[in-house]
Design a protein around this motif. Structure first.
Motif, mmCIF file in Angstrom:
data_model
loop_
_atom_site.group_PDB
_atom_site.id
_atom_site.type_symbol
_atom_site.label_atom_id
_atom_site.label_comp_id
_atom_site.label_asym_id
_atom_site.label_seq_id
_atom_site.Cartn_x
_atom_site.Cartn_y
_atom_site.Cartn_z
ATOM 1 N N PRO A 193 0.527 -1.125 -0.091
ATOM 2 C CA PRO A 193 0.089 0.263 -0.098
ATOM 3 C C PRO A 193 0.312 0.947 0.156
ATOM 4 O O PRO A 193 2.161 1.320 0.280
ATOM 5 N N ARG B 31 -7.492 2.815 -6.196
ATOM 6 C CA ARG B 31 -6.875 1.283 -6.495
ATOM 7 C C ARG B 31 -7.396 1.744 -8.267
ATOM 8 O O ARG B 31 -7.761 0.500 -8.831
ATOM 9 N N ASP C 166 -3.284 -4.757 -7.985
ATOM 10 C CA ASP C 166 -3.932 -4.441 -5.903
ATOM 11 C C ASP C 166 -3.266 -3.277 -5.507
ATOM 12 O O ASP C 166 -3.292 -3.107 -4.349
ATOM 13 N N CYS C 167 -3.220 -2.336 -6.281
ATOM 14 C CA CYS C 167 -2.470 -1.361 -5.811
ATOM 15 C C CYS C 167 -3.698 -0.596 -5.534
ATOM 16 O O CYS C 167 -5.095 -0.381 -5.199
ATOM 17 N N ASP C 168 -3.090 0.077 -3.515
ATOM 18 C CA ASP C 168 -4.243 0.608 -2.627
ATOM 19 C C ASP C 168 -3.440 1.639 -2.255
ATOM 20 O O ASP C 168 -2.263 1.999 -1.803
ATOM 21 N N THR D 104 -3.938 7.908 -10.617
ATOM 22 C CA THR D 104 -4.007 7.807 -8.707
ATOM 23 C C THR D 104 -4.367 9.744 -8.265
ATOM 24 O O THR D 104 -5.031 10.630 -7.982
#
Length: 177
Positions: free
Chosen positions: A38, A104, A111-113, A158
């Motif tokens: 994360p 995300r 699975d980027c958070d 993002t």
């Protein structure tokens, strides 16, 4: 539904995996994806401007504006990580951080958070860590954000999501006439 997954390769905190996915109606397929730690970052706003980094991305061989963002360290709270990355990457110390948005951006391939905060003030801090040639931090007018996204000077999912969410909050906070 994911039935299982297996590791194909791991290096530098990133894992390449394959998931065995059960399809609706029966059957299954294998889907590759990347598992990442994360990350936390911040939109830093002061005097009608936002603090952005001009960065080069090796994989796409492109330059663009991004918010400060980086991995959340072990035993580190997301807010602490966001403040640390702002100062390390830009040389500015953010004021109090408030939660802004969780993204995300990897969709079905990662699975980027990303936990993003907002600061409505900043003060000069330590000199930023040495970056790549040409990498720099600058205050950009908030009125230019939409144009920068349209011109592909901001392409990070993002960064785009965080800045557009921030702008929507500013509009919502304006008294209506």
């Amino acid at each position: 539904m994911r039935r299982s997954e297996r590791l194909l390769y791991a290096a530098n905190g990133v894992d390449l995996r394959v998931a065995d996915v059960e399809l609706t109606g029966g059957g299954h397929v294998e889907r590759p994806f990347v598992r990442t730690p994360p990350a936390a970052g911040a939109v830093v706003f002061h005097g009608g401007r936002v603090l952005l980094l001009w960065r080069h991305r090796l994989i796409t061989d492109t330059w663009g504006w991004e918010i400060p963002l980086g991995e959340i360290g072990p035993d580190e709270e997301p807010e602490q990580a966001a403040a640390r990355h702002v100062e390390e990457q830009t040389g500015w110390r953010p004021g109090p951080l408030l939660p802004l948005i969780r993204t995300r951006p990897g969709g079905d391939v990662a699975d980027c958070d990303h936990l993003i905060f907002v600061a409505h003030q900043a003060s000069p801090g330590a000199a930023p860590a040495a970056g790549a040639d040409g990498e720099r931090a600058e205050w950009q007018p908030t009125l230019d954000i939409q144009r920068l996204i349209g011109e592909q000077a901001i392409t990070s999912a993002t960064t785009s999501a965080a800045l557009l969410h921030f702008l929507a909050d500013l509009l919502r906070a304006r008294p209506s006439h």
